[in-house]
Design an enzyme around this catalytic site. Sequence first.
Site, short mmCIF file in Angstrom:
data_model
loop_
_atom_site.label_atom_id
_atom_site.label_comp_id
_atom_site.label_asym_id
_atom_site.label_seq_id
_atom_site.Cartn_x
_atom_site.Cartn_y
_atom_site.Cartn_z
N ALA A 65 0.83 -1.21 0.00
CA ALA A 65 0.00 0.00 0.00
C ALA A 65 0.86 1.26 0.00
O ALA A 65 0.50 2.28 0.58
CB ALA A 65 -0.92 0.00 1.21
N ALA A 66 2.01 1.17 -0.67
CA ALA A 66 2.91 2.32 -0.66
C ALA A 66 2.72 3.22 -1.87
O ALA A 66 3.29 4.30 -1.94
CB ALA A 66 4.36 1.84 -0.59
N ALA A 108 -54.11 19.98 26.52
CA ALA A 108 -53.50 20.46 25.28
C ALA A 108 -52.78 21.78 25.55
O ALA A 108 -53.20 22.56 26.41
CB ALA A 108 -54.56 20.65 24.21
N ARG A 130 -4.46 8.85 -9.60
CA ARG A 130 -5.66 8.93 -10.44
C ARG A 130 -6.95 9.14 -9.66
O ARG A 130 -7.98 9.45 -10.22
CB ARG A 130 -5.77 7.67 -11.31
CG ARG A 130 -4.90 7.75 -12.55
CD ARG A 130 -4.95 6.46 -13.34
NE ARG A 130 -4.10 5.43 -12.74
CZ ARG A 130 -4.15 4.15 -13.10
NH1 ARG A 130 -5.01 3.75 -14.01
NH2 ARG A 130 -3.33 3.27 -12.53
N ALA A 146 -49.53 14.91 20.06
CA ALA A 146 -48.96 15.45 18.83
C ALA A 146 -48.33 16.82 19.04
O ALA A 146 -48.74 17.57 19.92
CB ALA A 146 -50.05 15.55 17.77
N ASN A 183 -47.90 8.19 26.63
CA ASN A 183 -48.21 8.71 25.31
C ASN A 183 -47.96 10.21 25.29
O ASN A 183 -48.43 10.93 26.17
CB ASN A 183 -49.68 8.44 24.97
CG ASN A 183 -49.97 8.74 23.52
OD1 ASN A 183 -49.73 7.92 22.65
ND2 ASN A 183 -50.46 9.93 23.25
N LYS A 206 -5.54 7.00 -1.56
CA LYS A 206 -6.41 6.09 -2.32
C LYS A 206 -6.98 4.96 -1.48
O LYS A 206 -8.18 4.70 -1.52
CB LYS A 206 -5.63 5.51 -3.51
CG LYS A 206 -6.38 4.37 -4.18
CD LYS A 206 -5.86 4.04 -5.54
CE LYS A 206 -4.79 2.99 -5.51
NZ LYS A 206 -4.44 2.54 -6.86
C1 UD1 Z 1 1.61 -4.50 -10.92
C2 UD1 Z 1 2.37 -5.66 -11.55
C3 UD1 Z 1 1.63 -6.09 -12.82
C4 UD1 Z 1 0.20 -6.47 -12.48
C5 UD1 Z 1 -0.50 -5.33 -11.78
C6 UD1 Z 1 -1.85 -5.78 -11.29
C7 UD1 Z 1 4.67 -5.28 -10.98
C8 UD1 Z 1 6.00 -4.85 -11.47
N1 UD1 Z 1 3.70 -5.23 -11.86
O1 UD1 Z 1 1.56 -3.43 -11.82
O2 UD1 Z 1 2.30 -7.21 -13.39
O3 UD1 Z 1 -0.50 -6.83 -13.65
O4 UD1 Z 1 0.27 -4.92 -10.64
O5 UD1 Z 1 -2.56 -4.67 -10.80
O6 UD1 Z 1 4.56 -5.71 -9.85
N2 UD1 Z 1 3.12 -0.50 -4.63
C9 UD1 Z 1 3.96 -0.31 -3.56
N3 UD1 Z 1 5.18 0.24 -3.77
C10 UD1 Z 1 5.60 0.61 -5.00
C11 UD1 Z 1 4.75 0.41 -6.10
C12 UD1 Z 1 3.51 -0.15 -5.89
O7 UD1 Z 1 3.59 -0.62 -2.42
O8 UD1 Z 1 6.71 1.10 -5.11
C13 UD1 Z 1 1.80 -1.06 -4.42
C14 UD1 Z 1 0.69 -0.10 -4.78
O9 UD1 Z 1 0.28 0.65 -3.67
C15 UD1 Z 1 -0.41 -1.03 -5.26
C16 UD1 Z 1 0.34 -2.22 -5.81
O10 UD1 Z 1 1.63 -2.16 -5.26
O11 UD1 Z 1 -1.21 -1.47 -4.19
C17 UD1 Z 1 0.40 -2.23 -7.32
O12 UD1 Z 1 0.98 -1.07 -7.79
P1 UD1 Z 1 0.62 -0.50 -9.22
O13 UD1 Z 1 1.54 0.60 -9.54
O14 UD1 Z 1 -0.84 -0.25 -9.28
O15 UD1 Z 1 0.84 -1.76 -10.16
P2 UD1 Z 1 1.88 -1.92 -11.34
O16 UD1 Z 1 3.25 -1.84 -10.78
O17 UD1 Z 1 1.52 -1.02 -12.41
#
Ligand code: UD1
Length: 485
Positions: free
Chosen positions: A13-14, A434, A19, A391, A388, A26
Amino acid sequence: MSQTRPTAVIVLAAGQGTRMKSALPKVMHPIGGRSLLHHAVAAAAGTSPEHLVVVVRHEREQLVAHLDSLPVASTRTVLIADQDEVPGTGRAAECALTQLPEDLSGTVVVTYGDVPLLTAETISSLVEVHESARNAVTVLSAEVDEPTGYGRIVRDASGALLRIVEQKDASEDERAIREINSGIYAFDAADLRAGLASLTTDNAQGEKYLTDVIGHSREAGRPVAATATDDLWQVEGANDRVQLAKLGKELNRRQCEKFMRAGVSIIDPDTTWIDTDVAIGQDVTILPGVQLLGATDIAAGAVIGPDSTLKDTEVGAGAHVVRTHSELAAIGPSANVGPFAYLRPGTSLGEGGKIGTFVETKNSEIGKGAKVPHLSYVGDAEIGEGSNIGAASVFVNYDGVNKHRTVVGKHARMGSDNMYVAPVTVGDGAYSGASTTVRKDVPAGALAITVAPQRNLEGWVKANRPGTPAAQAAEAATEGEPASE
Ligand code: UD1
Ligand code: MG
């Protein structure tokens, strides 16, 4: 399930989530009453791993505070791993390992914080497939119509998994592949460590790709495999608010279906929204346009709706709640609420009681069988069993500075249009006329009245409003009657 219990689950979740175009990180955007991260962590925790790690970087403090507030944090440790400035999913996994024992063995699962529909069952079956095949890596893949943007699953002529190639690094032929990497994997801990150690940022995005661990393991002669899921929703991430809404709708569809299969009648699932933490008993009927939010709990046989929003509200068995907005309230068994009622926090309605039409309540206990049927405000009050309230009554709880409490005893019969100027107490079995303004305590069994005697000024309309429809109507009505003084 015990043999499918992973050693660790790592939730990534980094990422930044640009978008979303939001001040809120997010993974903190909600669907079904839970943040995306809450859904992901709940699924991970549902597999009962020995270790659960969340990798964070962007909005780190906010995410850590949020993780601390989740119910799972009270029952198990959620480890936090901080990703450094090196980008990529591979780096994220490396950072996660720093929080785990160095000699970690067994199966390590990687999932994403922005994939909310993935279930613990799906993770567990991936682990099962992975462990029974004794793989180094097993990746959950999916066949999709529109693979653009995803990593592609590259197989050899015999169908064996070779490697994963990212969209930006893929050849034209590879881009035509429709089997994609979901980003959810089971790794053998030792193979993961070895694979991560080999990663470079030598690719189109200058990132450490977790996906490269697969190619590495394969080249090292270790068994790797991709297993496809046919439930695409479970591997879909929310990258923007359009996807978030789509996932929210699908999550809700699954919720409604789950409850219908468990014996709840939902007349129109398309207009019924049920949060993930809601509980509903058997033979409850939900009419169209209902939102059941938060930790709302509906007991058996209740009827809810149409057009009601209940948040963190408890509804007793057999109660009826019609066109109502309610938050942090408790509605007793067989009670009646609405239509057009507003129950604010701290409202509690006893068994068989009634909060009727255009009634607002707050921080009040309305006893068993007690009724506030029409057009009233009840704030900071206690209304005893069987009483009761007439009203159009107001519990005048606020003196401009402080709030005060009103107590009405049992089986009181209070008149319409009463003002209860708090603090004030009405005894058991009391009555009021009332338009009584109750400023003084009313003893048990007394009748309270405050209105002045009525005076009728005969002939006033004819004398003061001659020629009006009222005067003409009055004249017609009194024709032939002897004139009064
Ligand atoms: C990645 C996969 C891709 C796959 C796709 C599915 C890699 C290189 N690619 O794509 O093959 O089809 O997911 O959705 O792994 N995150 C981190 N640190 C980072 C980058 C990302 O924690 O430095 C986390 C993001 O928060 C996210 C997840 O990893 O929860 C995926 O990152 P995102 O950039 O959406 O995916 P891709 O790297 O494009
Ligand atoms: Mg990326």
